[in-house]
Scaffold this motif. Structure first.
Motif, PDB file in Angstrom:
ATOM      1  N   GLU A  46       0.817  -1.204   0.000  1.00  0.00           N
ATOM      2  CA  GLU A  46       0.000   0.000   0.000  1.00  0.00           C
ATOM      3  C   GLU A  46       0.851   1.253   0.000  1.00  0.00           C
ATOM      4  O   GLU A  46       1.984   1.263   0.475  1.00  0.00           O
ATOM      5  N   ALA A  63       2.026  13.895  -0.419  1.00  0.00           N
ATOM      6  CA  ALA A  63       0.769  13.188  -0.228  1.00  0.00           C
ATOM      7  C   ALA A  63       0.981  12.056   0.755  1.00  0.00           C
ATOM      8  O   ALA A  63       2.062  11.458   0.783  1.00  0.00           O
ATOM      9  N   TYR A  64      -0.044  11.788   1.536  1.00  0.00           N
ATOM     10  CA  TYR A  64       0.054  10.748   2.560  1.00  0.00           C
ATOM     11  C   TYR A  64      -1.200   9.886   2.569  1.00  0.00           C
ATOM     12  O   TYR A  64      -2.301  10.365   2.278  1.00  0.00           O
ATOM     13  N   ALA A  65      -1.007   8.647   2.937  1.00  0.00           N
ATOM     14  CA  ALA A  65      -2.152   7.789   3.211  1.00  0.00           C
ATOM     15  C   ALA A  65      -2.848   8.300   4.462  1.00  0.00           C
ATOM     16  O   ALA A  65      -2.194   8.826   5.372  1.00  0.00           O
ATOM     17  N   ASP A  66      -4.143   8.168   4.509  1.00  0.00           N
ATOM     18  CA  ASP A  66      -4.897   8.650   5.677  1.00  0.00           C
ATOM     19  C   ASP A  66      -4.390   8.017   6.970  1.00  0.00           C
ATOM     20  O   ASP A  66      -4.383   8.657   8.025  1.00  0.00           O
ATOM     21  N   SER A  67      -3.951   6.783   6.887  1.00  0.00           N
ATOM     22  CA  SER A  67      -3.535   6.049   8.082  1.00  0.00           C
ATOM     23  C   SER A  67      -2.259   6.596   8.705  1.00  0.00           C
ATOM     24  O   SER A  67      -1.967   6.309   9.871  1.00  0.00           O
ATOM     25  N   LYS A  69      -1.235  10.045   8.027  1.00  0.00           N
ATOM     26  CA  LYS A  69      -1.259  11.509   7.995  1.00  0.00           C
ATOM     27  C   LYS A  69      -1.099  12.055   9.403  1.00  0.00           C
ATOM     28  O   LYS A  69      -1.676  11.539  10.359  1.00  0.00           O
ATOM     29  N   ASP A  70      -0.334  13.096   9.530  1.00  0.00           N
ATOM     30  CA  ASP A  70      -0.034  13.771  10.802  1.00  0.00           C
ATOM     31  C   ASP A  70       0.919  12.990  11.685  1.00  0.00           C
ATOM     32  O   ASP A  70       1.275  13.464  12.773  1.00  0.00           O
ATOM     33  N   ARG A  71       1.356  11.810  11.232  1.00  0.00           N
ATOM     34  CA  ARG A  71       2.348  11.048  12.001  1.00  0.00           C
ATOM     35  C   ARG A  71       3.642  10.873  11.213  1.00  0.00           C
ATOM     36  O   ARG A  71       4.722  10.844  11.805  1.00  0.00           O
ATOM     37  N   ASP A  94       1.635  -0.331  11.949  1.00  0.00           N
ATOM     38  CA  ASP A  94       2.630   0.193  11.010  1.00  0.00           C
ATOM     39  C   ASP A  94       3.698  -0.844  10.688  1.00  0.00           C
ATOM     40  O   ASP A  94       4.556  -0.600   9.828  1.00  0.00           O
ATOM     41  N   HIS A 109       1.245  13.069  -5.337  1.00  0.00           N
ATOM     42  CA  HIS A 109      -0.181  12.826  -5.135  1.00  0.00           C
ATOM     43  C   HIS A 109      -0.671  11.688  -6.028  1.00  0.00           C
ATOM     44  O   HIS A 109      -1.476  10.858  -5.599  1.00  0.00           O
ATOM     45  N   SER A 112      -0.536   8.195  -4.726  1.00  0.00           N
ATOM     46  CA  SER A 112      -1.614   7.778  -3.829  1.00  0.00           C
ATOM     47  C   SER A 112      -2.818   7.279  -4.604  1.00  0.00           C
ATOM     48  O   SER A 112      -3.640   6.532  -4.067  1.00  0.00           O
TER      49      SER A 112
END
Length: 133
Positions: A46, A63-67, A69-71, A94, A109, A112
């Motif tokens: 993924e 771009a980041y996977a939602d899982s 994001k912010d980490r 993870d 992007h 993704s």
């Protein structure tokens, strides 16, 4: 010969941090969109994060996977020809083998969207990340 060599993986407890590196040879990472994918045992590969060609007007940033994001944060050091993935607040989910990719035809992007089945120009061999609870 082009090589993408990942490093920085290892074992860490939940809540900890790791920084993965992807050192490139044979190409200039500044001329490629760079990304990270991962594959956990028994699961499909993924998308994790992607960053576009340096200075691209259509880059749209990272771009980041939602899982993640912010980490997680993807970054590049063109002078060192290396891309990084800073992973904070790690969770057991993870746990996976993390792969670096490079492609001259997509944006961060777009990675993704097209996912791991797209024929990216280059793949690394992967580095293992294990997060214990």
């Amino acid at each position: 010969q082009v090589q993408l060599v990942e490093s920085g993986g290892g074992s860490v407890e939940a809540g900890g941090s790791l920084r993965l590196s992807c050192a490139a040879s044979g190409i200039s990472v500044s001329s490629f969109a760079m990304g990270w994918f991962r594959q956990a045992p028994g699961k499909e590969r993924e998308f994790v994060a992607g960053i576009s060609i340096s200075g691209s007007r259509s880059s749209g940033g990272a771009a980041y996977a939602d899982s993640v994001k912010d980490r997680f944060t993807i970054s590049r050091d063109d002078a060192k020809n290396t891309v990084y993935l800073q992973m904070n607040s790690l969770k057991p989910e993870d746990t996976a083998t993390y792969y670096c990719v490079a492609d001259s035809g997509v944006t961060g992007h777009a990675m993704s969207v097209v996912g791991p089945d797209y024929e990216y120009d280059y793949w690394g061999q992967g580095t293992q990340v294990t997060v214990s609870s």
